[in-house]
Design an enzyme around this catalytic site. Structure first.
Site, mmCIF file in Angstrom:
data_model
loop_
_atom_site.group_PDB
_atom_site.id
_atom_site.type_symbol
_atom_site.label_atom_id
_atom_site.label_comp_id
_atom_site.label_asym_id
_atom_site.label_seq_id
_atom_site.Cartn_x
_atom_site.Cartn_y
_atom_site.Cartn_z
ATOM 1 N N GLU A 28 48.277 35.655 79.452
ATOM 2 C CA GLU A 28 48.955 36.800 79.881
ATOM 3 C C GLU A 28 47.868 38.115 80.175
ATOM 4 O O GLU A 28 46.910 38.103 79.686
ATOM 5 C CB GLU A 28 50.087 37.266 78.955
ATOM 6 C CG GLU A 28 49.705 37.775 77.447
ATOM 7 C CD GLU A 28 50.470 38.670 77.003
ATOM 8 O OE1 GLU A 28 50.972 39.655 77.673
ATOM 9 O OE2 GLU A 28 50.843 38.505 75.795
ATOM 10 N N LYS A 160 56.396 38.958 67.653
ATOM 11 C CA LYS A 160 55.461 40.372 67.080
ATOM 12 C C LYS A 160 56.462 40.744 65.765
ATOM 13 O O LYS A 160 57.511 40.880 65.782
ATOM 14 C CB LYS A 160 55.690 41.324 68.119
ATOM 15 C CG LYS A 160 54.886 40.954 69.413
ATOM 16 C CD LYS A 160 54.291 42.211 70.216
ATOM 17 C CE LYS A 160 53.409 41.668 71.319
ATOM 18 N NZ LYS A 160 53.838 40.723 72.365
HETATM 19 N N1 PSU Z 1 50.958 42.713 73.351
HETATM 20 C C1 PSU Z 1 50.420 44.118 73.170
HETATM 21 N N2 PSU Z 1 51.453 44.810 73.810
HETATM 22 C C2 PSU Z 1 52.481 44.603 74.292
HETATM 23 C C3 PSU Z 1 52.557 42.942 74.663
HETATM 24 C C4 PSU Z 1 51.638 42.598 74.309
HETATM 25 O O1 PSU Z 1 49.699 44.549 72.516
HETATM 26 O O2 PSU Z 1 53.357 45.281 75.109
HETATM 27 C C5 PSU Z 1 53.744 42.692 75.852
HETATM 28 C C6 PSU Z 1 53.699 40.952 75.548
HETATM 29 O O3 PSU Z 1 53.048 40.576 76.914
HETATM 30 C C7 PSU Z 1 55.247 40.614 75.440
HETATM 31 C C8 PSU Z 1 55.800 42.058 75.856
HETATM 32 O O4 PSU Z 1 55.633 39.693 76.394
HETATM 33 O O5 PSU Z 1 54.942 42.959 75.223
HETATM 34 C C9 PSU Z 1 57.255 42.326 75.272
HETATM 35 O O6 PSU Z 1 57.696 43.288 75.565
HETATM 36 P P1 PSU Z 1 59.090 43.804 75.499
HETATM 37 O O7 PSU Z 1 59.651 43.714 73.957
HETATM 38 O O8 PSU Z 1 59.401 45.141 76.165
HETATM 39 O O9 PSU Z 1 59.928 42.648 76.313
#
Ligand code: PSU
Ligand code: MN
Length: 306
Positions: A28, A160
């Site tokens: 990604e 996360k």
């Molecule tokens: N890693 C980071 N920051 C991010 C992400 C990853 O340090 O913003 C991304 C990943 O790609 C994950 C996304 O898919 O955050 C999820 O964001 P949200 O909670 O807005 O769906």
């Protein structure tokens, strides 16, 4: 005339690998554009690609550049992506606008799943998936519904740690996504090895993961298989210490009224600042580790697929 076919561009390397059936691993790019600071993001992108190659697979970092979905990036493209500012964070709903307006951005887990699946890639390495946010159960990452719909093996260190992990696991259960602990029976907590929460299955070798995935997809089930790998011991952080830092970051996000796509990057950046970079170190180490495991799984899977 309106053209309604999104354009994909492959690097020669990825194209040849597809033709010669060399296993591919998708990577990604939101972690590069919205996650990590420059120049660590550039180094990480190169190191992840090198890990994948060192273990017998070809990396395909996915991003949108000037409205074109790129599957694999040249080093120059990678460098311009990680240096650029104000890029889009591209999840499922953002492809259309980004393509139409010829914008550039990093693809999230959801966005990368969509593009990698369309490109015929079966294995994807990331850091941590998105999920259900704490104290805001209506804020559910678009990663989850895409995991329910794209038949890829997604290698991660869990979700996360800033998220509501029990709620995220419940949602993955509802969506029918197997959560396979890789050499562990416990769902890792991203920076930490322990969450106290069980996975739905365990696998101890890349071959076992491949067998589980093929059995799942063989039934006509078309969700992803989430492979949860503990962060490497040397850099992993104690879960107890992380909780305090996460609580503080969450409080600040609330005070500052951070909303929508900005929530996850804000929380991760604050956690990194508050831990004096030790969480950044853990984040980099687990990303590299996941790239290696994903390559090993891609190789095992390719031996089982005609
Ligand atoms: N890693 C980071 N920051 C991010 C992400 C990853 O340090 O913003 C991304 C990943 O790609 C994950 C996304 O898919 O955050 C999820 O964001 P949200 O909670 O807005 O769906
Ligand atoms: Mn959200």
């Amino acid at each position: 005339m309106l053209s309604c076919i999104a354009s994909f561009r492959y690097t020669p390397d990825v194209l040849i690998s597809k033709q010669q059936k060399v296993p591919l691993v998708a990577l990604e790019s939101t972690v590069l554009t919205h996650g990590l600071p420059y120049p660590q993001n550039l180094q990480l992108a190169r190191d992840m690609e090198a890990q994948v190659r060192a273990h017998g697979a070809t990396p395909a970092t996915i991003a949108v550049l000037e409205g074109v979905i790129h599957v694999g990036l040249s080093d120059e493209q990678l460098e311009s992506l990680v240096r650029a500012e104000g890029l889009r964070k591209i999840s499922g709903r953002d492809f259309g606008p980004a393509i139409a307006k010829k914008e550039s951005g990093g693809t999230t887990v959801a966005g990368t799943l969509i593009a990698a699946h369309a490109a015929g890639i079966r294995v994807f390495a990331t850091g941590g998936i998105g999920g259900v946010h704490r104290g805001a159960a209506y804020d559910v990452s678009a990663d989850l519904p895409q995991l329910a719909r794209r038949p890829l093996i997604v290698v991660c260190a869990g979700a996360k740690a800033i998220l509501d992990l029990p709620a995220t696991l419940e949602m993955l259960e509802t969506l029918g996504v197997p959560v396979v602990g890789y050499r562990t029976g416990e769902f890792p907590a991203f920076y930490s090895q322990s969450s106290g929460l069980p996975v739905s299955a365990r696998a101890d070798t890349p071959e076992e993961v491949a067998e589980i995935a093929l059995a799942h997809w063989g039934l006509g089930l078309d969700s992803a298989i989430l492979v949860a790998v503990s962060p490497p011991g040397e850099s992993a952080l104690p879960a107890g210490d992380m909780e305090q830092v996460i609580e503080q970051a969450l409080l600040e996000a609330q005070e500052k009224k951070i909303r929508g796509q900005a929530v996850t990057p804000f929380l991760l950046a604050r956690v990194s600042e508050l831990t004096g970079q030790s969480s950044l170190k853990a984040n980099l180490a687990l990303l590299l580790n996941n790239a290696r495991v994903a390559a090993e799984i891609a190789v095992a899977l390719s031996k089982n697929v005609p």
